[in-house]
Structure formats: structure tokens, C-alpha cells
Motif scaffolding. Structure first.
Motif, PDB file in Angstrom:
ATOM      1  N   ILE A 121       0.843  -1.201   0.000  1.00 54.32           N
ATOM      2  CA  ILE A 121       0.000   0.000   0.000  1.00 54.32           C
ATOM      3  C   ILE A 121       0.879   1.252   0.000  1.00 54.32           C
ATOM      4  O   ILE A 121       1.845   1.325   0.748  1.00 54.32           O
ATOM      5  CB  ILE A 121      -0.921  -0.019   1.232  1.00 54.32           C
ATOM      6  CG1 ILE A 121      -1.825  -1.243   1.173  1.00 54.32           C
ATOM      7  CG2 ILE A 121      -1.740   1.260   1.324  1.00 54.32           C
ATOM      8  CD1 ILE A 121      -2.653  -1.466   2.409  1.00 54.32           C
ATOM      9  N   PRO A 122       0.566   2.252  -0.867  1.00 49.09           N
ATOM     10  CA  PRO A 122       1.428   3.439  -0.954  1.00 49.09           C
ATOM     11  C   PRO A 122       1.391   4.285   0.327  1.00 49.09           C
ATOM     12  O   PRO A 122       0.361   4.381   0.994  1.00 49.09           O
ATOM     13  CB  PRO A 122       0.856   4.208  -2.138  1.00 49.09           C
ATOM     14  CG  PRO A 122      -0.524   3.717  -2.308  1.00 49.09           C
ATOM     15  CD  PRO A 122      -0.538   2.301  -1.824  1.00 49.09           C
ATOM     16  N   LEU A 123       2.526   4.913   0.636  1.00 45.38           N
ATOM     17  CA  LEU A 123       2.661   5.731   1.839  1.00 45.38           C
ATOM     18  C   LEU A 123       1.664   6.892   1.865  1.00 45.38           C
ATOM     19  O   LEU A 123       1.168   7.279   2.926  1.00 45.38           O
ATOM     20  CB  LEU A 123       4.100   6.265   1.928  1.00 45.38           C
ATOM     21  CG  LEU A 123       4.438   7.137   3.129  1.00 45.38           C
ATOM     22  CD1 LEU A 123       4.265   6.368   4.429  1.00 45.38           C
ATOM     23  CD2 LEU A 123       5.864   7.679   3.022  1.00 45.38           C
ATOM     24  N   PHE A 162       7.716   9.595  13.328  1.00 44.72           N
ATOM     25  CA  PHE A 162       6.376   9.379  12.784  1.00 44.72           C
ATOM     26  C   PHE A 162       5.917  10.629  12.025  1.00 44.72           C
ATOM     27  O   PHE A 162       5.415  10.542  10.903  1.00 44.72           O
ATOM     28  CB  PHE A 162       5.401   9.032  13.911  1.00 44.72           C
ATOM     29  CG  PHE A 162       3.973   8.931  13.453  1.00 44.72           C
ATOM     30  CD1 PHE A 162       3.543   7.845  12.709  1.00 44.72           C
ATOM     31  CD2 PHE A 162       3.066   9.936  13.736  1.00 44.72           C
ATOM     32  CE1 PHE A 162       2.237   7.747  12.271  1.00 44.72           C
ATOM     33  CE2 PHE A 162       1.744   9.854  13.298  1.00 44.72           C
ATOM     34  CZ  PHE A 162       1.338   8.757  12.570  1.00 44.72           C
ATOM     35  N   ASN A 163       6.102  11.784  12.663  1.00 40.81           N
ATOM     36  CA  ASN A 163       5.689  13.038  12.018  1.00 40.81           C
ATOM     37  C   ASN A 163       6.362  13.217  10.667  1.00 40.81           C
ATOM     38  O   ASN A 163       5.729  13.655   9.707  1.00 40.81           O
ATOM     39  CB  ASN A 163       6.051  14.232  12.901  1.00 40.81           C
ATOM     40  CG  ASN A 163       5.096  14.379  14.065  1.00 40.81           C
ATOM     41  OD1 ASN A 163       4.046  13.740  14.101  1.00 40.81           O
ATOM     42  ND2 ASN A 163       5.447  15.211  15.019  1.00 40.81           N
ATOM     43  N   LEU A 164       7.645  12.873  10.594  1.00 37.10           N
ATOM     44  CA  LEU A 164       8.352  13.062   9.329  1.00 37.10           C
ATOM     45  C   LEU A 164       7.791  12.143   8.236  1.00 37.10           C
ATOM     46  O   LEU A 164       7.664  12.550   7.087  1.00 37.10           O
ATOM     47  CB  LEU A 164       9.854  12.836   9.517  1.00 37.10           C
ATOM     48  CG  LEU A 164      10.532  13.966  10.330  1.00 37.10           C
ATOM     49  CD1 LEU A 164      11.998  13.642  10.604  1.00 37.10           C
ATOM     50  CD2 LEU A 164      10.411  15.312   9.605  1.00 37.10           C
ATOM     51  N   PHE A 165       7.406  10.936   8.626  1.00 43.17           N
ATOM     52  CA  PHE A 165       6.737  10.055   7.656  1.00 43.17           C
ATOM     53  C   PHE A 165       5.423  10.683   7.169  1.00 43.17           C
ATOM     54  O   PHE A 165       5.083  10.589   5.990  1.00 43.17           O
ATOM     55  CB  PHE A 165       6.463   8.677   8.263  1.00 43.17           C
ATOM     56  CG  PHE A 165       7.604   7.718   8.086  1.00 43.17           C
ATOM     57  CD1 PHE A 165       7.814   7.097   6.869  1.00 43.17           C
ATOM     58  CD2 PHE A 165       8.471   7.443   9.137  1.00 43.17           C
ATOM     59  CE1 PHE A 165       8.871   6.209   6.694  1.00 43.17           C
ATOM     60  CE2 PHE A 165       9.525   6.570   8.976  1.00 43.17           C
ATOM     61  CZ  PHE A 165       9.733   5.946   7.749  1.00 43.17           C
ATOM     62  N   VAL A 166       4.708  11.301   8.109  1.00 45.62           N
ATOM     63  CA  VAL A 166       3.452  11.942   7.702  1.00 45.62           C
ATOM     64  C   VAL A 166       3.727  13.088   6.737  1.00 45.62           C
ATOM     65  O   VAL A 166       3.006  13.282   5.750  1.00 45.62           O
ATOM     66  CB  VAL A 166       2.656  12.465   8.928  1.00 45.62           C
ATOM     67  CG1 VAL A 166       1.379  13.156   8.473  1.00 45.62           C
ATOM     68  CG2 VAL A 166       2.336  11.330   9.876  1.00 45.62           C
ATOM     69  N   VAL A 167       4.807  13.836   6.992  1.00 49.84           N
ATOM     70  CA  VAL A 167       5.155  14.942   6.093  1.00 49.84           C
ATOM     71  C   VAL A 167       5.409  14.391   4.682  1.00 49.84           C
ATOM     72  O   VAL A 167       4.867  14.896   3.701  1.00 49.84           O
ATOM     73  CB  VAL A 167       6.398  15.707   6.615  1.00 49.84           C
ATOM     74  CG1 VAL A 167       6.843  16.755   5.596  1.00 49.84           C
ATOM     75  CG2 VAL A 167       6.084  16.371   7.947  1.00 49.84           C
ATOM     76  N   VAL A 168       6.197  13.322   4.603  1.00 45.01           N
ATOM     77  CA  VAL A 168       6.488  12.733   3.296  1.00 45.01           C
ATOM     78  C   VAL A 168       5.199  12.223   2.647  1.00 45.01           C
ATOM     79  O   VAL A 168       4.911  12.511   1.480  1.00 45.01           O
ATOM     80  CB  VAL A 168       7.510  11.577   3.418  1.00 45.01           C
ATOM     81  CG1 VAL A 168       7.711  10.903   2.072  1.00 45.01           C
ATOM     82  CG2 VAL A 168       8.828  12.108   3.962  1.00 45.01           C
ATOM     83  N   ALA A 169       4.396  11.490   3.437  1.00 44.18           N
ATOM     84  CA  ALA A 169       3.127  10.962   2.910  1.00 44.18           C
ATOM     85  C   ALA A 169       2.257  12.103   2.404  1.00 44.18           C
ATOM     86  O   ALA A 169       1.650  12.008   1.326  1.00 44.18           O
ATOM     87  CB  ALA A 169       2.397  10.175   3.996  1.00 44.18           C
ATOM     88  N   GLY A 170       2.220  13.194   3.167  1.00 47.01           N
ATOM     89  CA  GLY A 170       1.400  14.343   2.785  1.00 47.01           C
ATOM     90  C   GLY A 170       1.874  14.947   1.477  1.00 47.01           C
ATOM     91  O   GLY A 170       1.064  15.278   0.601  1.00 47.01           O
ATOM     92  N   ILE A 171       3.190  15.076   1.334  1.00 47.14           N
ATOM     93  CA  ILE A 171       3.717  15.661   0.096  1.00 47.14           C
ATOM     94  C   ILE A 171       3.405  14.745  -1.089  1.00 47.14           C
ATOM     95  O   ILE A 171       2.980  15.208  -2.154  1.00 47.14           O
ATOM     96  CB  ILE A 171       5.231  15.933   0.230  1.00 47.14           C
ATOM     97  CG1 ILE A 171       5.436  17.058   1.259  1.00 47.14           C
ATOM     98  CG2 ILE A 171       5.842  16.316  -1.108  1.00 47.14           C
ATOM     99  CD1 ILE A 171       6.876  17.276   1.675  1.00 47.14           C
ATOM    100  N   LEU A 172       3.574  13.423  -0.890  1.00 43.84           N
ATOM    101  CA  LEU A 172       3.248  12.478  -1.971  1.00 43.84           C
ATOM    102  C   LEU A 172       1.786  12.601  -2.378  1.00 43.84           C
ATOM    103  O   LEU A 172       1.445  12.625  -3.561  1.00 43.84           O
ATOM    104  CB  LEU A 172       3.539  11.041  -1.516  1.00 43.84           C
ATOM    105  CG  LEU A 172       5.017  10.661  -1.366  1.00 43.84           C
ATOM    106  CD1 LEU A 172       5.141   9.270  -0.751  1.00 43.84           C
ATOM    107  CD2 LEU A 172       5.705  10.711  -2.735  1.00 43.84           C
ATOM    108  N   LEU A 173       0.914  12.688  -1.367  1.00 42.38           N
ATOM    109  CA  LEU A 173      -0.519  12.767  -1.661  1.00 42.38           C
ATOM    110  C   LEU A 173      -0.839  14.067  -2.395  1.00 42.38           C
ATOM    111  O   LEU A 173      -1.625  14.081  -3.350  1.00 42.38           O
ATOM    112  CB  LEU A 173      -1.330  12.668  -0.358  1.00 42.38           C
ATOM    113  CG  LEU A 173      -2.837  12.607  -0.535  1.00 42.38           C
ATOM    114  CD1 LEU A 173      -3.245  11.369  -1.307  1.00 42.38           C
ATOM    115  CD2 LEU A 173      -3.544  12.612   0.819  1.00 42.38           C
TER     116      LEU A 173
END
Ligand code: NA
Ligand code: NA
Lengths: 319, 421, 175
Positions: free
Chosen positions: B34-36, C99-110
Motif C-alpha cells: 500500500i502506498p505511503l 512518525f511526524n516526518l513520515f506523515v510529512v512525506v506521505a502528505g507531500i506524496l498525496l
């Protein structure tokens, strides 16, 4: 044996309701057609969130497939909004019958192409309808446009509904769905619209005695798959999925007709509800279609795509 | 298995709950195809829920009401009611908590509002300070059982049941629990010889106090009356509460100006900041539970213990009370609703009834150390240590537990009001 | 010091944005109530726009809460960790920041995805990318806060908890 491929199919509703019936029938057909090598795990009851969220989850690839009301996929693929223009279709057959908009064929191929372009990763592989919105009244038959005048009508406030009721010269009351039963019982409103089976399932027949099945707006469900996942399958496996969806489409359309007849029978015979016929359906239709121009902006592809859809319905040809 | 270990390590290391829910699910996500990007979508989806808007609005309304002096008015009236009886002020405290609970959705918020005024007053009247703090902490638990209630809003969203119905179902249990708490406070005061120095009850004085406080006393009737009469949804009611508090504070009492409004907004932002955000990761967490069929597995193992609905409720209540000693209320509701609700509904338990039981176990959680938030608030008001209040609060905990047993055995106490609608 | 000034500007920014988002959603819903009950008509966009204000409110106020140390933690076991509470919370905050940094990356990807294939709101047909943008933004701010608080705590010689649970929690209500 263990299935070779497992896919997750999400939908909003209980397993025994229109959306759930489709999902489980589809799952059974996939199992049969693949000799148990492909398993469909059905996620009932909206565990993946609202319909709009579920559509986004298919788009992202969290789940592989879902069955969703078309207007809730339209935020990702506005072309689908062509299905919610009032009186675009006016019978279940125009949607799911032979040559219908949601039945596999040239029109749905074109629709699927547009949806894929807009969303980036959603492929329409099937479609079904529950029924159209019907008009319900407490005290009298609504059988012509003039009957709407002076009625207190509950209707959701969204751009399509608002434009439609405006075109009929009626202003409506935006009462929350959860409060509608009380509002009808107490006479705060004396009419509202929804699919016919709602009257039976939610016990509205205590107060609603007249139903007009005016067929201005369908509840259209589209079955979507994540295209990247679908394209990643072997040719044979993909064929199984698509074939199962086609079969499920046809079986579901037959089921809807059967259930519709049962619901009408129960309402008439057990609860004394009267079914009314419109004397002036052309008038309703032409007025409602008059509101289309202000709705073009909601539809991906705008007027051209609307015109192409009308042309297909009239001629069976996709331009 | 890794999921559970990671969860427990994060939890006990002191990672904020919202990240505790996120981390194990994130690891699962990274290990899956599943994509991040879907992480960001879940965090958005988790808080993009209309009924949740009622939470900051009720908190804001409470902040404005405090500045408008509405709480003071309520306490002034309650003092006239009880007069000189044994435990008079203790009873006043619980009555004030009940009244304040009808405009606040929070337990600690109720303790703070009522305790700031009544703990010093009780001490002045010769009550032992630790007893005064215990009474207020206990009365404050009614903040989440009597509507409005933040945990009920969250439960309603997660369980897809009507928040208005949950609010209604909380009334009779709330009144029952309030009465039981008053009874215990009275008996304990009688034994310890605490006696009110207030004036004897006089109808004229009472009438005067009532009249002077009319606008403040009208608050719960306007806010809750609107919900019960089916005029407002809970979200609209929370907004009406803000508007009414502003009306009283700005126009009628002229005690609230622009600065006070800005301060109220800041207070609401600060309080809600650590709370609602948990819904985002909770939805992310819940999706992974659902995709891996974990609720079904937990249900299956609990069902091997018993398949009797009432016994199951007792079992779950015991588990919830233990969890409530160290877990925060809203987080417990958020984590456990998706796991436990399918299980109990399968045994034929009404989801509204279960919601009420969840709230009552949360009330006990407010009072049990090490994490008993109501106790923390009472500590900071009274300057006492946690251990001192904990001992005094024990009889009240037992009372609420007894109330819980009654509510489990007779669901109609919560539910019959719904048939009157 | 420049850095201190930057942080105090950020403090102010978060508070102003959170407060304005909350005030706007109250005003929009007040208008909805007024239109429904007084004018007997609905506004089509009020629910949608108030939800968008709410999403911004939630995440920006979450960063504000990180600044003020108001996030809810379970601290029963932290004193039992070798090195005590200071070390436990340092590890905890490291996990939190990661965790927050992963969310930042995920947010940018989205968000990149949403720019390529826009998602629209139902009533106003607004591009939702502006609402979603708060997720990477707020988590980036929050990460900054976590580091800032830890740094201050170690310089002071205590744990981040000192002004967290007992004191701040006391003044007002969590749920
Ligand atoms: Na309350
Ligand atoms: Na506790």
C-alpha cells in the motif's frame, strides 16, 4: 487450496442490502470462474470510511475494488456527474438494462476512459442501480407539477437538487435525514423524496400514504477497481475479474426488479399505500432539463459529454 | 505480533497517544504494497467528520461561560437550595457539577469550573480539604454522562449511532449517578460531622437567587432543550451554546469583550489541540485492524470465555476499568469502539446501551490513579498530593461501580427514554 | 537571538490560525442555523466549508498543543525505564518526531498526486488540495516543536513532562 490472489472489495452497507448483494455475488462468481484461485474479501458496512473516502482508498490502492454511489466517486472523476443530471435517465433499464449506460458496452467504455483520465487510477468495471428517487406525500397524490405548489417538501441541499427544485418553482426545507421521520410525523413537512424501499424499511408508511415514482434521479452505483493493480494481473486473471463483474451486473439488475415488485406489493397490500402516476411527465422532464446549463460546470467534460450521453441514449452510438 | 509489541513499547515509553496509534500501523503500511500517501489520506479522513465539530464548540462555549460568570450564578442558586443540612456544601458541589455537566461535555472541565469556587468554600466551612477535592473530582465525572458529552460524540461517530440518542440515553443514568453520589457525600459528611454554615433554606431568598441567575440557568434548557425537541442537531446546539454564552457575556452581563473572546478561542484551541487529532491516527489504526480482521480475532477469543451478553458486559467493564487506570478516556473510547462494538452487538447488546456503559467506565477512569485526570485537576486546585485525594475518592468510585452494575443489569434505565421520543 | 524570535513568531502564527479557523467555523455554522430556522432555507456550502475550517483547526491546534506540551501520554511506566523519565521521553519524542516526518512525506506524496489528478469538494467544487495541505504543514511544525521542547528540557536538566501533565492539565479540562 490457498487462493493465489486475494483482493479486497469495500462498500458502504450491510451484506443483505443492494450494495452488499452485488459485492458477495461478485465474490462468489470470481471464486467460481477462477476455481478458487482468486479470492474476494468483501469489507461490508463501510469499514473503510465514507463512500468518498472509500473511493479515494481504491484510487490510492489501499483496497483493490469497491462499489460506490456514482456521485461519491465524482469528486475524483467529475465525468460521472453526468449520471446525476435530473432526467438524464428515467428508467432502470436505461442504466442497467441491455445497452444501458452502466452495462458493459461502448458507452461505458468511453465513461471508463474518462474516469481513468481524471482520477489517474480508477477503472469502472461494473455498475448497478438500487432505484430512482420517488416522491412521498402524506395527504394527497402528487400527480402533476402543480401539486408541488404549497407543499412543504424536505429535500437535501446540494447543487443538483437545488437547481432541480428551483426549475420546478418549489423551495424546499433542508431537514437533516435523521430528523425527517419526526418532521413528517409532526407535519413539519408533508412530502419528501428518497428511494421507495425507504418507506417500507424505515416504517414511514405510518404517515406516508401516497408514492409517486417520478424517476428524475437514480441511485447509480459504479464498481471501480484500482487500475494499476488490475493492469498488473495476468491477462487470464483480469478476464476473470471483468467477466465476473459483467455477470454480477446482469444478475443484480434482475434482482432489483424482483425486489422492487415485492416492495411495491408490500406497501400496497400490507400498508394501504397508494401509488400515483404522473399525468404530465414531459413537463417535469423539460423543466428539470432546463436546469442543466447551470449544472454543466459540475460535469467533467461539460456540455460536450452531456450531449454525447444524450446522443447515446437516443441513438445507441458513441461519438 | 510485532503490531502489539510496537504498540505497547510506544505506549509505555510515553509517546503521545496519537502517535502510539500511528506508529504500529505505519510499520504495517511500510511492509505492505500500500502506498505511503494513504497515511496522509487516513489522517485527513479521520478528522473530516461533521459531528466532531461539536467538541471545540462546546469547549469554546464553556470558556466563554466561565468569563461571563455563568458558573458563579449556578453555584449561588445551589447554595440556597441545600442550606444547613449535613454535608450541605458537598451536596451543593455535586448539584453544581450536574448542572454544569448539562452545558459542558468534559469531566475535568466540570471539575475545574466547579472546584475553583467550591473547594475553597468547603474548606472555609470546615470540610477536610482532601474530602472536598474528592467530592469535586467525583461530581465532575458527571460531565461526560449527562449530555452534552465529548466521549459520546466520538463514540457516536465511530459507532454510527445517533449522538442525539446517546445524549438522551445519558440523562437518566446521569441523574441516578448524581443522586447516588449525593447520598454518599451526605453519609460521609454525617459521619465526619461536616455541616454547612449556610443560611437555612428560605423560599424568598431562593426565589431571589433564582431570579438573579435566570439567564445563566436558562443555558442548559436552551442548549439541550433544542436537541431534545428535535430543533437542533448536536453540532448546531454546540454553536447555539457559544452564541448564547456570548449573548449573556457581552450583551446582558457586559463582562466579556474582544480580549475575553480571543482568550476563550485560545483556551479552546489549546485544550482541543491534543484531543481531536487522535481521531486521525485512530482511523488509520482502525483500518489496519479491519484489513487484518483483528476485531474478529479478539471477539473470537473473548467469546470462548462467555457468550452470555450480560456476563460479557461485566467482563468488558472490568477490562475497561483496568485500562482506565492508565489510559485517557477519549483515547480508550477511540481505540476500543471498533474492536468491541461488533462483538457486543453480535450478542444482542444495543449500541446505545454499550455507549453509556463505556462512558460510565470512563467516569471511573477519571478517578483512578495513576492517570486520573479529574484527580489531577483537583490536585492543582487544592494543592494536595494525588495519594491524599485518591484515598478519599474510593467510596465514590465504589458508588459509581455499583451504579455501573445496575446499568448493566437494567438496560432500560438508559434506553426507555428513547421510546418517549 | 534570531532562533528565539522565529519560534515566537511561529507560536503566534499557530495560535492565530487555530483561533481564526475555530471562529470561522462557529460563524459559518451560526449562519447555517440562522438560515435554517429563521429564513427557512439552507446554505448548500456551510457544512462543507465548516468541515474544512475544522480540519485546519485540528491539525494546527495539534501543533500548538505540541508547543505547549499538551499531547496526551501514558506516563505510568516512564520512571521504570533505565535512565528514568528523561531518557524515556527522549526516546518517545524521537519516535514521535520520526512518525511526524513520515506523515510529512506521505502528505507531500498525496498532494503531488492531487495536483496531477485534482479532487474536488461536493458543494463548491473547490480543489481539496488546499485543505489537505495542512497535514504535511502541521506535522512539519509539530516536529520542530518536539525538537525544541526536548532541547529546552535537556538544557534545563528536566524532562519535557515537567510542565506537561500535572501543571498544565490541572488548569482546564481535557475531555
Ligand atoms: Na455533559
Ligand atoms: Na484512571
Amino acid at each position: 487450496a490457498e487462493p493465489r490472489i486475494t483482493l479486497r472489495y469495500a462498500h458502504c452497507c450491510p451484506a443483505d442490502q443492494a450494495f452488499g448483494i452485488y459485492a458477495h455475488d461478485f465474490a462468489d462468481r470470481v471464486a467460481t470462474l477462477s476455481n478458487g484461485e482468486i479470492a474476494v474479501e468483501v469489507l461490508d458496512g463501510g469499514v473503510m470510511g465514507s463512500e468518498q473516502a472509500t473511493a479515494q482508498k481504491v484510487q490510492l490502492g489501499v483496497v483493490q475494488m469497491a462499489g460506490i454511489t456514482s456521485n461519491n466517486v465524482a469528486q475524483l472523476a467529475p465525468s460521472l456527474n453526468v449520471l446525476v443530471l435530473p432526467y438524464m435517465t428515467s428508467s432502470v433499464d436505461q442504466l442497467t438494462g441491455e445497452g444501458g449506460l452502466l452495462r458493459a458496452g461502448p458507452y461505458r467504455d468511453e465513461l471508463a476512459k474518462r474516469v481513468l483520465d481524471e482520477s489517474g487510477s480508477l477503472k469502472v468495471v461494473g455498475g448497478y442501480t438500487n432505484s430512482f428517487r420517488s416522491l412521498f406525500a402524506k395527504d394527497k397524490c402528487i400527480d402533476e407539477l402543480a401539486d408541488l405548489q404549497g407543499l412543504k417538501i424536505r429535500a437535501p441541499k446540494n447543487p443538483v437538487m437545488t437547481a432541480m427544485w428551483d426549475a420546478w418553482g418549489v423551495s424546499t426545507y433542508p431537514i437533516a435525514w435523521s430528523e425527517t421521520y419526526g418532521a413528517v410525523a409532526q407535519g413539519v413537512v408533508d412530502a419528501f423524496d428518497s428511494p421507495t424501499d425507504v418507506i417500507l424499511k424505515m416504517g414511514f408508511y405510518e404517515h406516508i400514504k401516497y408514492i409517486t415514482e417520478a424517476t428524475y434521479l437514480p441511485m447509480a452505483g459504479v464498481v471501480i477497481a484500482n487500475n494499476d493493480w488490475l493492469e498488473g494481473l495476468d491477462e487470464a486473471d483480469r478476464t476473470v475479474i471483468l467477466k465476473a463483474a459483467d455477470e454480477a451486473d446482469k444478475a443484480h439488475a434482475a434482482w432489483v426488479k424482483k425486489v422492487g415488485a415485492e416492495v411495491r406489493g408490500a406497501l400496497k397490500d400490507d400498508h394501504g399505500v397508494t401509488f400515483c402516476e404522473l399525468k404530465d411527465p414531459e413537463e417535469w422532464q423539460s423543466r428539470a432539463r432546463g436546469a442543466w446549463p447551470e449544472l454543466y460546470k459540475l460535469v467533467g467534460g461539460g456540455k460536450d459529454w452531456v450531449d454525447a450521453t444524450v446522443t447515446y441514449l437516443e441513438t445507441g452510438e458513441v461519438k | 505480533m510485532t503490531f502489539v509489541v510496537v504498540f505497547a513499547v510506544c505506549l509505555f515509553l510515553g509517546v503521545p497517544i496519537f502517535a502510539v496509534l500511528g506508529v504500529p500501523s505505519l510499520i504495517e503500511l511500510l511492509l505492505s504494497p500500500i502506498p505511503l500517501a494513504s497515511l496522509a489520506h487516513s489522517l485527513y479522513e479521520g478528522v473530516d467528520k461533521f459531528p466532531l465539530l461539536a467538541i471545540p464548540c462546546f469547549v469554546l462555549a464553556g470558556a466563554v461561560m466561565a468569563r461571563a460568570g455563568i458558573t458563579e450564578d449556578i453555584i449561588a442558586v445551589m447554595r440556597r437550595v441545600v442550606g444547613r443540612t449535613h454535608g450541605g456544601l458537598a451536596i451543593v458541589t455535586i448539584l453544581s457539577c450536574m448542572f454544569f455537566a448539562a452545558i459542558s461535555g468534559s469531566g475535568p472541565g466540570t471539575v475545574a469550573a466547579v472546584g475553583t469556587l467550591l473547594i475553597p468554600a468547603m474548606v472555609q466551612d470546615g470540610y477536610r480539604k482532601d474530602f472536598a477535592a474528592a467530592v469535586t473530582s467525583s461530581g465532575g465525572t458527571l460531565g461526560i454522562l449527562l449530555p452534552p458529552s465529548n466521549p459520546m460524540i466520538v463514540y457516536g461517530v465511530l459507532a454510527s449511532v445517533s449522538i442525539g440518542d446517546l445524549f438522551l440515553a445519558g440523562i437518566v443514568p446521569g441523574l441516578l449517578m448524581g443522586t447516588l453520589l449525593i447520598g454518599v457525600a451526605y453519609l460521609l459528611s454525617l459521619r465526619a460531622g461536616f455541616r454547612g454554615a449556610g443560611a437555612a433554606f428560605e423560599l424568598r431568598d431562593f426565589g431571589k437567587a433564582l431570579y438573579a441567575a435566570k439567564f445563566s440557568l436558562a443555558t442548559p434548557f436552551i442548549v439541550l432543550g433544542g436537541i431534545y425537541a428535535g430543533i437542533f442537531t448536536p453540532v448546531e446546539a454546540s454553536v447555539v451554546a457559544v452564541l448564547y454564552a456570548l449573548l449573556v457575556g457581552v450583551v446582558i452581563k457586559r463582562r466579556v469583550g474582544l480580549t475575553a473572546i480571543w482568550d476563550s478561542l485560545s483556551e479552546a484551541s489549546a485544550i482541543c489541540g491534543g484531543l481531536v487529532v487522535i481521531m486521525g491516527t485512530a482511523v488509520f489504526f482502525g483500518e489496519f485492524l479491519a484489513l487484518n480482521q483483528i476485531p474478529q480475532q479478539i471477539a473470537a477469543s473473548l467469546l470462548t470465555v462467555t457468550t452470555d451478553a450480560v456476563l460479557m458486559l461485566f467482563l468488558l467493564a472490568a477490562i475497561l476499568i483496568v485500562l482506565g487506570t492508565f489510559m485517557e478516556t477519549l483515547s480508550t473510547v477511540i481505540i476500543l469502539t471498533p474492536i468491541l462494538l461488533p462483538l457486543v452487538t453480535r450478542l444482542g447488546v444495543d449500541p446505545i446501551h454499550f455507549g453509556i456503559l463505556l462512558v460510565v467506565t470512563s467516569e471511573i477512569g477519571f478517578l483512578t490513579p495513576p492517570l486520573g485526570v479529574n484527580l489531577f485537576v483537583a490536585c492543582s486546585i487544592s494543592g494536595l498530593k494525588l495519594e491524599q485525594i485518591s484515598r478519599q475518592v474510593l467510596p465514590f468510585i465504589l458508588t459509581i461501580a455499583a451504579g455501573l452494575v445496575v446499568l448493566i443489569l437494567w438496560p432500560q434505565i438508559s434506553l426507555s427514554i428513547l421510546s418517549l421520543k | 537571538m534570531r532562533l528565539t524570535r522565529l519560534f515566537s513568531l511561529l507560536d503566534r502564527f499557530e495560535e492565530v490560525v487555530a483561533n481564526l479557523a475555530l471562529a470561522s467555523l462557529v460563524l459559518i455554522l451560526a449562519a447555517q442555523v440562522f438560515f435554517r430556522y429563521v429564513l427557512q432555507t439552507g446554505i448548500t456550502w456551510s457544512e462543507e466549508v465548516s468541515r474544512f475550517c475544522f480540519v485546519w483547526f485540528v491539525y494546527i491546534s495539534a501543533s500548538l498543543a505540541a508547543q505547549k506540551g499538551r499531547h496526551i501520554r501514558v506516563t505510568v511506566a516512564t520512571p521504570l525505564i533505565p535512565g528514568g523519565e528523561r531518557v524515556a521521553l527522549l526516546l518517545a519524542d524521537a519516535i514521535w518526531a520520526a512518525f511526524n516526518l513520515f506523515v510529512v512525506v506521505a502528505g507531500i506524496l498525496l498532494i503531488r498526486r492531487m495536483i496531477a489528478h485534482p479532487v474536488y469538494s461536493t458543494a463548491l467544487f473547490l480543489p481539496l488540495v488546499y485543505v489537505y495541505a495542512v497535514i504535511p504543514l502541521a506535522h512539519a511544525l509539530m516536529t520542530l516543536r518536539v525538537v525544541q521542547r526536548q532541547w529546552e528540557a535537556w538544557r534545563r536538566g528536566g524532562s519535557v513532562l515537567v510542565e506537561e501533565v500535572e501543571i498544565d492539565r490541572g488548569k482546564d479540562g481535557a475531555p
